[in-house]
Design a protein around this motif. Structure first.
Motif, PDB file in Angstrom:
ATOM      1  N   ARG A 122       0.827  -1.205   0.000  1.00  0.00           N
ATOM      2  CA  ARG A 122       0.000   0.000   0.000  1.00  0.00           C
ATOM      3  C   ARG A 122       0.865   1.259   0.000  1.00  0.00           C
ATOM      4  NH1 ARG A 122      -3.751  -0.214   4.998  1.00  0.00           N
ATOM      5  NH2 ARG A 122      -1.883  -1.184   5.897  1.00  0.00           N
ATOM      6  N   LEU A 123       0.370   2.274  -0.691  1.00  0.00           N
ATOM      7  CA  LEU A 123       1.064   3.550  -0.807  1.00  0.00           C
ATOM      8  C   LEU A 123       0.335   4.584   0.052  1.00  0.00           C
ATOM      9  CD1 LEU A 123       1.492   3.252  -4.634  1.00  0.00           C
ATOM     10  CD2 LEU A 123       3.423   3.434  -3.069  1.00  0.00           C
ATOM     11  N   PHE A 124       1.045   5.143   1.034  1.00  0.00           N
ATOM     12  CA  PHE A 124       0.479   6.141   1.933  1.00  0.00           C
ATOM     13  C   PHE A 124       0.976   7.515   1.499  1.00  0.00           C
ATOM     14  CE2 PHE A 124       0.007   2.281   4.198  1.00  0.00           C
ATOM     15  CZ  PHE A 124      -0.963   2.452   5.171  1.00  0.00           C
ATOM     16  N   MET A 125       0.032   8.434   1.223  1.00  0.00           N
ATOM     17  CA  MET A 125       0.410   9.780   0.815  1.00  0.00           C
ATOM     18  C   MET A 125      -0.106  10.794   1.825  1.00  0.00           C
ATOM     19  SD  MET A 125      -0.486  12.087  -2.487  1.00  0.00           S
ATOM     20  CE  MET A 125      -2.042  12.544  -1.737  1.00  0.00           C
ATOM     21  N   LEU A 126       0.769  11.709   2.218  1.00  0.00           N
ATOM     22  CA  LEU A 126       0.427  12.752   3.190  1.00  0.00           C
ATOM     23  C   LEU A 126       0.081  14.051   2.472  1.00  0.00           C
ATOM     24  CD1 LEU A 126       0.421  13.484   6.293  1.00  0.00           C
ATOM     25  CD2 LEU A 126       2.717  14.385   5.890  1.00  0.00           C
ATOM     26  N   THR A 127      -1.018  14.656   2.890  1.00  0.00           N
ATOM     27  CA  THR A 127      -1.430  15.959   2.378  1.00  0.00           C
ATOM     28  C   THR A 127      -1.527  16.943   3.546  1.00  0.00           C
ATOM     29  OG1 THR A 127      -3.853  15.898   2.655  1.00  0.00           O
ATOM     30  CG2 THR A 127      -2.924  14.649   0.816  1.00  0.00           C
ATOM     31  N   ASP A 128      -1.672  18.220   3.213  1.00  0.00           N
ATOM     32  CA  ASP A 128      -1.937  19.224   4.239  1.00  0.00           C
ATOM     33  C   ASP A 128      -3.402  19.648   4.216  1.00  0.00           C
ATOM     34  OD1 ASP A 128      -1.818  20.569   1.836  1.00  0.00           O
ATOM     35  OD2 ASP A 128      -0.241  21.971   2.443  1.00  0.00           O
ATOM     36  N   GLU A 129      -4.258  18.752   3.751  1.00  0.00           N
ATOM     37  CA  GLU A 129      -5.703  18.978   3.763  1.00  0.00           C
ATOM     38  C   GLU A 129      -6.287  18.321   5.021  1.00  0.00           C
ATOM     39  OE1 GLU A 129      -9.195  19.758   3.854  1.00  0.00           O
ATOM     40  OE2 GLU A 129      -8.301  20.615   2.042  1.00  0.00           O
ATOM     41  N   PRO A 130      -6.794  19.087   5.986  1.00  0.00           N
ATOM     42  CA  PRO A 130      -7.274  18.501   7.241  1.00  0.00           C
ATOM     43  C   PRO A 130      -8.375  17.468   7.073  1.00  0.00           C
ATOM     44  CG  PRO A 130      -7.045  20.890   7.453  1.00  0.00           C
ATOM     45  CD  PRO A 130      -6.853  20.571   6.002  1.00  0.00           C
ATOM     46  N   LYS A 131      -9.138  17.524   5.972  1.00  0.00           N
ATOM     47  CA  LYS A 131     -10.224  16.563   5.778  1.00  0.00           C
ATOM     48  C   LYS A 131      -9.694  15.158   5.547  1.00  0.00           C
ATOM     49  CE  LYS A 131     -13.530  19.881   3.840  1.00  0.00           C
ATOM     50  NZ  LYS A 131     -14.354  20.232   2.650  1.00  0.00           N
ATOM     51  N   ASN A 132      -8.538  15.043   4.927  1.00  0.00           N
ATOM     52  CA  ASN A 132      -7.928  13.726   4.711  1.00  0.00           C
ATOM     53  C   ASN A 132      -6.413  13.897   4.612  1.00  0.00           C
ATOM     54  OD1 ASN A 132      -9.744  14.145   1.830  1.00  0.00           O
ATOM     55  ND2 ASN A 132      -7.534  14.305   1.661  1.00  0.00           N
ATOM     56  N   ASN A 133      -5.759  13.877   5.759  1.00  0.00           N
ATOM     57  CA  ASN A 133      -4.304  14.007   5.759  1.00  0.00           C
ATOM     58  C   ASN A 133      -3.627  12.869   5.027  1.00  0.00           C
ATOM     59  OD1 ASN A 133      -4.282  15.395   9.069  1.00  0.00           O
ATOM     60  ND2 ASN A 133      -3.912  16.470   7.163  1.00  0.00           N
ATOM     61  N   THR A 134      -4.225  11.671   5.072  1.00  0.00           N
ATOM     62  CA  THR A 134      -3.579  10.499   4.481  1.00  0.00           C
ATOM     63  C   THR A 134      -4.515   9.815   3.496  1.00  0.00           C
ATOM     64  OG1 THR A 134      -2.303  10.165   6.501  1.00  0.00           O
ATOM     65  CG2 THR A 134      -2.390   8.331   4.957  1.00  0.00           C
ATOM     66  N   LEU A 135      -4.064   9.703   2.257  1.00  0.00           N
ATOM     67  CA  LEU A 135      -4.749   8.919   1.227  1.00  0.00           C
ATOM     68  C   LEU A 135      -3.929   7.659   0.999  1.00  0.00           C
ATOM     69  CD1 LEU A 135      -5.581  11.742  -1.350  1.00  0.00           C
ATOM     70  CD2 LEU A 135      -7.108  10.752   0.360  1.00  0.00           C
ATOM     71  N   ILE A 136      -4.610   6.519   0.926  1.00  0.00           N
ATOM     72  CA  ILE A 136      -3.933   5.230   0.791  1.00  0.00           C
ATOM     73  C   ILE A 136      -4.340   4.603  -0.542  1.00  0.00           C
ATOM     74  CG2 ILE A 136      -3.515   2.976   1.852  1.00  0.00           C
ATOM     75  CD1 ILE A 136      -4.487   4.264   4.510  1.00  0.00           C
ATOM     76  N   TYR A 137      -3.353   4.377  -1.403  1.00  0.00           N
ATOM     77  CA  TYR A 137      -3.564   3.843  -2.745  1.00  0.00           C
ATOM     78  C   TYR A 137      -2.980   2.438  -2.865  1.00  0.00           C
ATOM     79  CZ  TYR A 137      -4.209   8.708  -4.554  1.00  0.00           C
ATOM     80  OH  TYR A 137      -4.626   9.980  -4.813  1.00  0.00           O
ATOM     81  N   ASP A 138      -3.444   1.707  -3.896  1.00  0.00           N
ATOM     82  CA  ASP A 138      -2.656   0.571  -4.366  1.00  0.00           C
ATOM     83  C   ASP A 138      -1.856   1.033  -5.585  1.00  0.00           C
ATOM     84  OD1 ASP A 138      -4.329   0.495  -6.617  1.00  0.00           O
ATOM     85  OD2 ASP A 138      -5.375  -1.329  -6.009  1.00  0.00           O
ATOM     86  N   GLN A 139      -1.039   0.144  -6.151  1.00  0.00           N
ATOM     87  CA  GLN A 139      -0.146   0.570  -7.227  1.00  0.00           C
ATOM     88  C   GLN A 139      -0.877   0.884  -8.527  1.00  0.00           C
ATOM     89  OE1 GLN A 139       3.739  -2.003  -5.766  1.00  0.00           O
ATOM     90  NE2 GLN A 139       3.486  -1.671  -7.935  1.00  0.00           N
ATOM     91  N   SER A 140      -2.133   0.476  -8.629  1.00  0.00           N
ATOM     92  CA  SER A 140      -2.908   0.795  -9.825  1.00  0.00           C
ATOM     93  C   SER A 140      -3.535   2.179  -9.745  1.00  0.00           C
ATOM     94  CB  SER A 140      -4.016  -0.247 -10.029  1.00  0.00           C
ATOM     95  OG  SER A 140      -5.060  -0.070  -9.070  1.00  0.00           O
ATOM     96  N   GLY A 141      -3.456   2.822  -8.575  1.00  0.00           N
ATOM     97  CA  GLY A 141      -4.068   4.131  -8.388  1.00  0.00           C
ATOM     98  C   GLY A 141      -5.432   4.083  -7.742  1.00  0.00           C
ATOM     99  N   LYS A 142      -5.878   2.899  -7.322  1.00  0.00           N
ATOM    100  CA  LYS A 142      -7.159   2.774  -6.640  1.00  0.00           C
ATOM    101  C   LYS A 142      -7.033   3.261  -5.202  1.00  0.00           C
ATOM    102  CE  LYS A 142     -10.510  -0.675  -5.061  1.00  0.00           C
ATOM    103  NZ  LYS A 142     -10.828  -2.136  -5.002  1.00  0.00           N
ATOM    104  N   LEU A 143      -8.003   4.067  -4.760  1.00  0.00           N
ATOM    105  CA  LEU A 143      -8.015   4.518  -3.373  1.00  0.00           C
ATOM    106  C   LEU A 143      -8.518   3.391  -2.483  1.00  0.00           C
ATOM    107  CD1 LEU A 143      -7.628   6.956  -1.433  1.00  0.00           C
ATOM    108  CD2 LEU A 143     -10.097   7.357  -1.668  1.00  0.00           C
TER     109      LEU A 143
END
Length: 352
Positions: free
Chosen positions: A73-94
């Motif tokens: 799984r790919l964990f991405m950090l944002t500075d958006e308080p609504k969703n600091n962390t988006l978790i993807y698979d390698q195909s780009g699926k959330l």
């Protein structure tokens, strides 16, 4: 010279495409999804829509950093308080998302501790450095150095990145603050700090944006630190003794990311020929080999060494605006997170 299978396939595919593509298409500018960028053995096909989501449900302001967990799984950090962390698979699926309600989520480090993985997150808006589970449960938070007397009350503290040493020591880069690397033990007790703010002194920083453990010499791990405004990476011992500098003229680099024998980094700002000031919308990616020589600049010009010195690095293809981080997956594809890029989601660079 023996041709690699990758080069052979790439050459064959290119030849077939040229043979069957009408002339007027050849003259038109390719879409990003068709564009090949990079140099040598590090060339990539750009997939700019790989991570795109419904911005109404999953908004991002800036996509700051990304890591890949052991399960893929790919964990991405944002500075958006609504969703600091988006978790993807390698195909780009959330796969999932969660938040710590951080307004300045910036640095994201993954560390395996006895078979359990944890995320270390820095928040530049509040000065928080937290350790949490992959599900977003906070299990430790470092004390602000002003509260501990490590800094005086007038010192700025804006932590941008963390790295975890082989014995569990935590290194915090105060990259937007007082330009120190602060060292803590695994339980969060302060040990020491090094660096500080200076353009001229080799052992000090201007924008100590990133820090990472370099295990490429397995018998002698060291710290690689970013000095973004000096266009450089600086190497230190784990105790904070300065060793050497790697100068990358023209490249305002982000944190160092290690994979096998190579160092990858997003270049957030670039330059224009003859103008050494950082420029907006001039980002690219840079890749260094085990000898810390640049071997590829996806989105930038080909690296050239003259009498052993690296020539100016510049954006050549306007694929990116500001590359803030690079994640390397287990298949050697790259994922590029961008700051100040109109709210775009991560691009995938497929290795060819």
């Amino acid at each position: 010279m023996q041709q690699s299978r990758r080069d052979f396939l790439a050459a064959g595919t290119g030849a077939m495409a040229a043979a069957f593509t009408p002339f007027f298409i050849l003259k038109s500018k390719p879409r990003l999804s068709e564009e090949i960028i990079g140099h040598g053995d590090f060339r990539y096909k750009v997939h700019e829509q790989w991570g795109t989501l419904d911005a109404g449900k999953y908004p991002v302001t800036n996509c700051h950093e990304m890591v890949q967990a052991r399960d893929g799984r790919l964990f991405m950090l944002t500075d958006e308080p609504k969703n600091n962390t988006l978790i993807y698979d390698q195909s780009g699926k959330l796969l999932d998302n969660w938040t710590l309600n951080l307004k300045g989520g910036h640095g994201l480090t993954l560390h395996d501790e006895g078979g359990e993985e944890f995320l270390y997150i820095t928040d530049i808006s509040s000065g928080r450095v937290v350790k949490c589970t992959l599900k977003g449960k906070v299990v430790m938070e470092l004390t602000n150095p002003r509260a501990d007397g490590i800094y005086d009350e007038n010192s700025k503290y804006i932590p941008t990145e963390t790295a975890i040493g082989p014995n569990g020591d935590i290194y915090v880069a105060d990259g937007y603050g007082s330009q120190f690397i602060l060292r803590y033990d695994a339980k969060g007790s302060f040990i020491s700090k090094f660096g500080g703010d200076s353009y001229l002194q080799d052992a000090k920083f201007k924008q100590a944006h990133g820090v990472a453990i370099d295990y490429r010499d397995k018998a002698n791990p060291t710290l690689m630190c970013t000095a973004r405004m000096k266009n450089a990476f600086k190497r230190f011992t784990l105790e904070g003794k300065y060793l050497e500098t790697y100068y990358l003229p023209g490249a305002y680099v982000s944190r160092p990311v290690f994979d096998d024998d190579h160092l990858y980094s997003g270049v957030c700002f670039g330059m224009l020929p003859g103008d050494y000031n950082p420029k907006l919308d001039r980002g690219f990616v840079t890749i260094l080999d085990k000898d810390n020589r640049v071997v590829s600049n996806p989105g930038g010009n080909a690296p050239v060494y003259t009498n052993g010195k690296l020539e100016l690095l510049l954006q050549e293809q306007p694929v990116f605006k500001h590359c803030h981080d690079v994640c390397v997956d287990r298949d050697k594809n790259l994922y590029v997170c961008q700051w100040n890029a109109g709210g775009v989601y991560p691009y995938k660079l497929e290795r060819v």
